[in-house]
Design a protein around this motif. Structure first.
Motif, PDB file in Angstrom:
ATOM      1  N   LEU A 167     -25.519  58.133  98.360  1.00  9.76           N
ATOM      2  CA  LEU A 167     -23.624  58.972  99.479  1.00  9.76           C
ATOM      3  C   LEU A 167     -24.258  60.165 100.312  1.00  9.76           C
ATOM      4  O   LEU A 167     -23.029  60.279 100.654  1.00  9.76           O
ATOM      5  N   ARG A 204      -6.973  51.545 107.310  1.00  7.36           N
ATOM      6  CA  ARG A 204      -6.358  52.666 108.266  1.00  7.36           C
ATOM      7  C   ARG A 204      -5.499  52.439 108.726  1.00  7.36           C
ATOM      8  O   ARG A 204      -4.325  53.196 108.421  1.00  7.36           O
ATOM      9  N   TYR A 209     -17.324  63.572  95.696  1.00  2.00           N
ATOM     10  CA  TYR A 209     -16.651  62.585  97.204  1.00  2.00           C
ATOM     11  C   TYR A 209     -15.009  62.583  97.223  1.00  2.00           C
ATOM     12  O   TYR A 209     -14.829  63.065  98.160  1.00  2.00           O
ATOM     13  N   LEU A 232     -12.120  64.008  99.293  1.00  2.00           N
ATOM     14  CA  LEU A 232     -11.080  63.800  99.129  1.00  2.00           C
ATOM     15  C   LEU A 232     -10.225  64.135  98.806  1.00  2.00           C
ATOM     16  O   LEU A 232      -8.397  64.282  99.429  1.00  2.00           O
ATOM     17  N   ASN A 268     -19.756  64.959 106.058  1.00  2.00           N
ATOM     18  CA  ASN A 268     -19.190  64.769 106.943  1.00  2.00           C
ATOM     19  C   ASN A 268     -17.628  65.322 105.834  1.00  2.00           C
ATOM     20  O   ASN A 268     -16.747  64.530 104.903  1.00  2.00           O
ATOM     21  N   ARG A 269     -17.101  66.182 105.775  1.00  2.00           N
ATOM     22  CA  ARG A 269     -15.880  66.954 105.219  1.00  2.00           C
ATOM     23  C   ARG A 269     -15.159  67.171 105.814  1.00  2.00           C
ATOM     24  O   ARG A 269     -14.797  68.282 106.107  1.00  2.00           O
ATOM     25  N   VAL A 293     -22.765  60.387 103.866  1.00  2.00           N
ATOM     26  CA  VAL A 293     -21.248  60.548 103.732  1.00  2.00           C
ATOM     27  C   VAL A 293     -20.185  61.364 103.307  1.00  2.00           C
ATOM     28  O   VAL A 293     -20.160  61.943 103.757  1.00  2.00           O
ATOM     29  N   ASP A 295     -11.383  48.860 106.805  1.00  2.00           N
ATOM     30  CA  ASP A 295     -11.892  49.437 107.447  1.00  2.00           C
ATOM     31  C   ASP A 295     -10.620  49.521 108.642  1.00  2.00           C
ATOM     32  O   ASP A 295      -9.529  50.887 107.895  1.00  2.00           O
ATOM     33  N   ARG A 320     -10.534  56.952 102.782  1.00  2.00           N
ATOM     34  CA  ARG A 320     -10.577  57.655 103.451  1.00  2.00           C
ATOM     35  C   ARG A 320      -9.306  57.466 104.288  1.00  2.00           C
ATOM     36  O   ARG A 320      -8.414  58.626 104.655  1.00  2.00           O
ATOM     37  N   ILE A 359     -16.701  52.393 100.141  1.00  2.00           N
ATOM     38  CA  ILE A 359     -15.665  54.088  99.848  1.00  2.00           C
ATOM     39  C   ILE A 359     -15.623  54.422 100.585  1.00  2.00           C
ATOM     40  O   ILE A 359     -14.155  54.906 100.352  1.00  2.00           O
ATOM     41  N   ASP A 360     -15.836  54.857 101.687  1.00  2.00           N
ATOM     42  CA  ASP A 360     -14.775  54.857 102.903  1.00  2.00           C
ATOM     43  C   ASP A 360     -13.336  54.203 103.631  1.00  2.00           C
ATOM     44  O   ASP A 360     -12.744  54.646 103.866  1.00  2.00           O
ATOM     45  N   VAL A 361     -13.144  53.298 102.803  1.00  2.00           N
ATOM     46  CA  VAL A 361     -12.281  53.081 102.818  1.00  2.00           C
ATOM     47  C   VAL A 361     -11.313  53.473 102.120  1.00  2.00           C
ATOM     48  O   VAL A 361      -9.400  53.532 102.401  1.00  2.00           O
TER      49      VAL A 361
END
Length: 557
Positions: A433, A378, A471, A475, A439-440, A436, A374, A410, A406-408
């Motif tokens: 999910l 970022r 999801y 994004l 948080n939108r 997760v 992550d 974002r 999956i947050d990778v």
């Protein structure tokens, strides 16, 4: 007729737009229609139409123009001034050697021999796809047409089309030397492409002589050659070189080994800007000292493409790319590294290239997931705000072991509004999910453009497609998303793509219903119809092979 059609510049823009927009046959028909409108349009369109031509078309034009014995060649003279590019092989596919094509080329050569003026095509700027056929007829034609306005020469060996026989290489080298005796007098040549097979000392000497003949070269392509110190020295004498494309010889020839004193000299002179204007470098072959020599002396590169046999060590490649950090935009390379994680020094070097728009790496790694933690994702997304394509083709026995979540994705959604291709291997989805999805975030997205996402994998087969679709839709709420995967479960991705075609508000409402019901126990094979929301299943009466959407709005449940 509107007065705009009387302005030469406007007509030329229209004809150029037709050429870029249509196929060649449609372009020809449109040009003929324009020529029939008026005399003024005829000559303006003809000027653009004949700007780039081929052997057969030029031969037909000469035959038509010289039919009238009284006018003779005078009718052809004006058309000859229009021709700027001659593509000698542009009329046929080069799948196999065709002796009849040599006859066509020879007919044009004999016709032009009777032309009373010199040069035959006075404004010719490019000779493209000159092939060294069995009897060198195309080389003879090229030598006849060479003139002081020539800027581009492209010569290719037709080695796959015919059996050259004994002595062909010596004869070819001698014939090329004769051709170059005339070309070296033309100082306007800025683009040179030589793809000459087989790799031999005779042809290597010719290539070296050809490169040394033109100090004003801006674009150079050499194939099937042996890279020597003499060749590199000649390349260093090209201060205006902008594009360099090298393909070394076959494996049995390989590269000439460099001596240790030269390598020490290379390290001492590492920051010597030998190629002050080089913007594009393409190398096809093994990683070698020659690649390091060129990259270490180039500070203005925008495009780097390295198709290497044994892949290069990223620890050696990345610092060399960093030398062009102020200009580098496109990187396409084979790379590898020792161990499980990308070395910090190499990662830091890539991050410093802040103008990167496209990064494509083909890697071999034991645990490539470490490449995309992550934190690293970022840093890459924040450092490359102009990123358009991130393509990682990583080969590993088990990508799922410790792969990122999956947050990778974002950071790329938040910081890269222009991205259109995202391929991160083995981005995995958790069992649930919903935590997760709480948080939108409000993200910076480019509206309307298509985004292609590859490499995703579900951690198990029980996750419902609506969770993945929602999801990703959160994004990129305003992008047209399309998912592909190397996984075998194609039906799973088809379902997600079908859901992504629906309005985002329908997916959100569907999610709220699932969340209210607990959201548990939803397997892939389960249909959970909700009032007014997407549901799985085919429309009544449709065939199993129907390509219509398989997700319809259920009206009454």
């Amino acid at each position: 007729m509107h007065r705009a059609w009387l302005v030469d510049d406007i007509v030329e823009i229209i004809v150029e737009a037709l050429y870029k927009r249509h196929y060649k046959c449609i372009y020809d028909e449109d040009c003929v229609a324009l020529m029939r409108v008026s005399k003024n349009l005829f000559w303006l369109t003809a000027k653009s139409f004949w700007r780039k031509t081929t052997v057969s078309r030029l031969l037909h034009l000469i035959s038509v123009c010289t039919e009238d014995e009284e006018q003779g060649w005078s009718r052809f003279e004006k058309y000859a001034s229009f021709v700027q590019v001659l593509d000698i092989e542009g009329d046929r596919e080069r799948s196999e050697y065709d002796p009849l094509w040599d006859i066509t080329v020879n007919k044009l050569y004999r016709k032009l021999e009777t032309c009373p003026w010199e040069p035959k095509l006075p404004f010719l700027g490019a000779l493209q796809n000159v092939y060294t056929s069995a009897k060198f007829g195309q080389l003879d034609l090229a030598e006849m047409l060479a003139c002081s306005t020539l800027q581009e020469v492209s010569i290719w060996s037709a080695w796959w089309e015919f059996d050259p026989g004994p002595g062909h290489v010596d004869a070819l080298a001698a014939r090329l030397a004769d051709l170059w005796h005339g070309l070296r007098q033309i100082s306007s040549i800025t683009t040179l492409k030589l793809c000459l097979y087989p790799c031999s000392e005779e042809l290597d000497r010719f290539r070296l002589d050809a490169v040394s003949s033109f100090t004003g070269l801006r674009s150079l392509q050499l194939s099937w050659l042996t890279v020597t110190w003499d060749l590199l020295t000649s390349l260093a004498q090209l201060p205006e070189l902008q594009h360099l494309d090298l393909l070394p010889g076959s494996e049995d020839v390989g590269l000439e080994p460099f001596l240790e004193p030269f390598l020490e000299h290379l390290q001492a002179q590492r920051h010597d800007n030998t190629f002050p204007q080089l913007t594009s470098f393409h190398w096809t072959g093994e990683w070698s000292d020659a690649v390091q020599w060129i990259l270490s002396r180039s500070f203005t590169l925008e495009r780097v493409r390295l198709n290497l046999g044994p892949p290069s060590d990223i620890s050696h490649l990345a610092p060399l790319l960093e030398l062009s950090r102020e200009t580098l935009k496109y990187v396409d390379a084979d790379a590898t590294w020792n161990g499980q994680a990308l070395p910090n020094e190499a990662f830091t070097s890539l991050i410093r290239c802040e103008k990167i728009q496209s990064l494509s790496l083909r890697c071999d790694a034991d645990a490539s997931s470490q490449f995309f933690s992550d934190t690293q994702a970022r840093a890459m997304a924040q450092s490359w705000p102009s990123l358009q394509c991130l393509d990682l083709q990583i080969v590993s026995e088990d990508l799922a072991d410790g792969a990122p979540g999956i947050d990778v994705l974002r950071p790329f959604a938040a910081s890269c509004p222009y991205i259109h291709t995202l391929n991160i291997p083995a981005v995995l989805f958790p069992d649930n999910l919903f935590p997760v999805l709480e948080n939108r975030p409000t993200l910076n997205c480019r509206r309307g453009a298509q985004l292609r996402i590859e490499g995703l994998r579900p951690l198990n087969t029980n996750i419902h497609p609506i969770r993945v679709a929602l999801y990703l839709a959160q994004l990129w709420p305003d992008r047209h998303l399309h998912l592909t995967s190397t996984a075998l479960d194609y039906e799973f991705w088809d379902e997600i793509n079908g859901l992504l075609e629906f309005p985002r508000e329908d997916l959100t409402a569907y999610y709220d219903e699932l969340r209210a019901s607990g959201g548990h126990g939803m397997s892939f094979d389960e249909d959970v119809p909700v009032r007014g929301k997407p549901t799985r299943g085919r429309e009544c009466g449709s065939s199993p092979d129907n390509n219509e959407k398989r997700f319809m709005l259920a009206e009454n449940y």
